[in-house]
Scaffold this motif. Structure first.
Motif, PDB file in Angstrom:
ATOM      1  N   UNK A   1      11.562  -2.830  -0.383  1.00  0.00           N
ATOM      2  CA  UNK A   1      11.089  -2.743  -1.757  1.00  0.00           C
ATOM      3  C   UNK A   1       9.591  -2.957  -1.942  1.00  0.00           C
ATOM      4  N   UNK A   2       8.840  -3.004  -0.870  1.00  0.00           N
ATOM      5  CA  UNK A   2       7.401  -3.261  -0.936  1.00  0.00           C
ATOM      6  C   UNK A   2       6.674  -2.137  -1.677  1.00  0.00           C
ATOM      7  N   UNK A   3       5.611  -2.492  -2.409  1.00  0.00           N
ATOM      8  CA  UNK A   3       4.777  -1.488  -3.067  1.00  0.00           C
ATOM      9  C   UNK A   3       3.836  -0.880  -2.036  1.00  0.00           C
ATOM     10  N   UNK A   4       3.829   0.461  -1.993  1.00  0.00           N
ATOM     11  CA  UNK A   4       2.990   1.192  -1.049  1.00  0.00           C
ATOM     12  C   UNK A   4       1.979   2.002  -1.855  1.00  0.00           C
ATOM     13  N   UNK A   5       0.717   1.896  -1.474  1.00  0.00           N
ATOM     14  CA  UNK A   5      -0.322   2.704  -2.098  1.00  0.00           C
ATOM     15  C   UNK A   5      -0.643   3.849  -1.162  1.00  0.00           C
ATOM     16  N   UNK A   6      -0.412   5.078  -1.633  1.00  0.00           N
ATOM     17  CA  UNK A   6      -0.660   6.282  -0.843  1.00  0.00           C
ATOM     18  C   UNK A   6      -1.980   6.900  -1.272  1.00  0.00           C
ATOM     19  N   UNK A   7      -2.805   7.284  -0.296  1.00  0.00           N
ATOM     20  CA  UNK A   7      -4.100   7.908  -0.561  1.00  0.00           C
ATOM     21  C   UNK A   7      -4.196   9.175   0.276  1.00  0.00           C
ATOM     22  N   UNK A   8      -4.613  10.270  -0.350  1.00  0.00           N
ATOM     23  CA  UNK A   8      -4.778  11.539   0.353  1.00  0.00           C
ATOM     24  C   UNK A   8      -6.247  11.827   0.591  1.00  0.00           C
ATOM     25  N   UNK A   9      -6.564  12.355   1.758  1.00  0.00           N
ATOM     26  CA  UNK A   9      -7.945  12.735   2.046  1.00  0.00           C
ATOM     27  C   UNK A   9      -7.948  14.038   2.818  1.00  0.00           C
ATOM     28  N   UNK A  10      -9.013  14.794   2.639  1.00  0.00           N
ATOM     29  CA  UNK A  10      -9.157  16.077   3.306  1.00  0.00           C
ATOM     30  C   UNK A  10     -10.347  16.791   2.713  1.00  0.00           C
ATOM     31  N   UNK A  11     -10.478  18.082   3.026  1.00  0.00           N
ATOM     32  CA  UNK A  11     -11.640  18.812   2.528  1.00  0.00           C
ATOM     33  C   UNK A  11     -11.622  18.942   1.011  1.00  0.00           C
ATOM     34  N   UNK A  12     -10.431  18.898   0.406  1.00  0.00           N
ATOM     35  CA  UNK A  12     -10.324  18.942  -1.047  1.00  0.00           C
ATOM     36  C   UNK A  12      -9.278  17.915  -1.462  1.00  0.00           C
ATOM     37  N   UNK A  13      -9.475  16.686  -1.021  1.00  0.00           N
ATOM     38  CA  UNK A  13      -8.490  15.632  -1.236  1.00  0.00           C
ATOM     39  C   UNK A  13      -8.171  15.350  -2.684  1.00  0.00           C
TER      40      UNK A  13
END
Length: 181
Positions: A59-71
């Motif tokens: 049940x942990x809170x997960x912070x998702x972050x996207x990165x890339x050439x047009x993140x």
């Protein structure tokens, strides 16, 4: 002489058996990896990121972050940075939609709020107008890559020692025959 050959063979066998144990002594990060369902996709398509049970705390809170050439254009339910709770068994599934003009490598990184565990997965994106043959893995033979726990040099060393041992036994037998006649 035979005792020395047997001792050398025993040492070689011990070294071959100890190599995998040494490789497992590396301190790998806690938790299981998260992987995409595909390694390469076309721009504008979606991919599913799956984290197996035990990757996160229950049940942990997960912070998702996207990165890339047009993140900034990656869609993860609502935005490029998105928080959600892991399932009761520590697993998680995230559906990612890439921009229609995406190309290059995109990385999605999850960070657990209470465990501090960080898990990243990358996805290679080809332009939407690329042919289907571009998407296949060029280095793949079509067979599953199951890996190996024994280094190739160790196999060749063991085979060489085996050949040397057999030659030594043959020479010793020949010498014994010559002396007896």
């Amino acid at each position: 002489m035979l005792k020395k050959i047997l001792a050398a063979a025993a040492v070689a066998a011990a070294l071959l058996l100890a190599a995998p144990a040494a490789a497992n002594a590396v301190g790998y990060p806690s938790g299981a990896p998260c992987t995409f369902d595909v390694s390469t996709t076309q721009a504008g398509d979606s991919a599913t990121l799956t984290c197996v049970p035990g990757t996160w705390r229950d049940g942990e809170t997960i912070t998702w972050v996207g990165s890339g050439s047009d993140g900034a254009s990656i869609v993860m339910a609502s935005s490029v940075t998105f928080s959600k709770h892991a399932n009761g068994d520590g697993s998680d599934v995230l559906h990612v939609t890439l921009p229609s003009d995406a190309s290059g490598t995109y990385t999605i990184t999850g960070t657990g709020a209470s465990s501090g565990h960080v898990c990243s997965a990358s996805l290679t994106v080809v332009p939407a107008d690329a042919s289907a043959s571009t998407i296949s893995d060029p280095g793949s033979s079509g067979l599953a890559d199951t890996g190996s726990v024994i280094a190739q040099w160790a196999i060749w060393t063991g085979a060489g020692l085996l050949v040397i041992g057999l030659v030594s036994v043959a020479v010793a037998a020949w010498m014994r025959k010559v002396r007896s006649s």
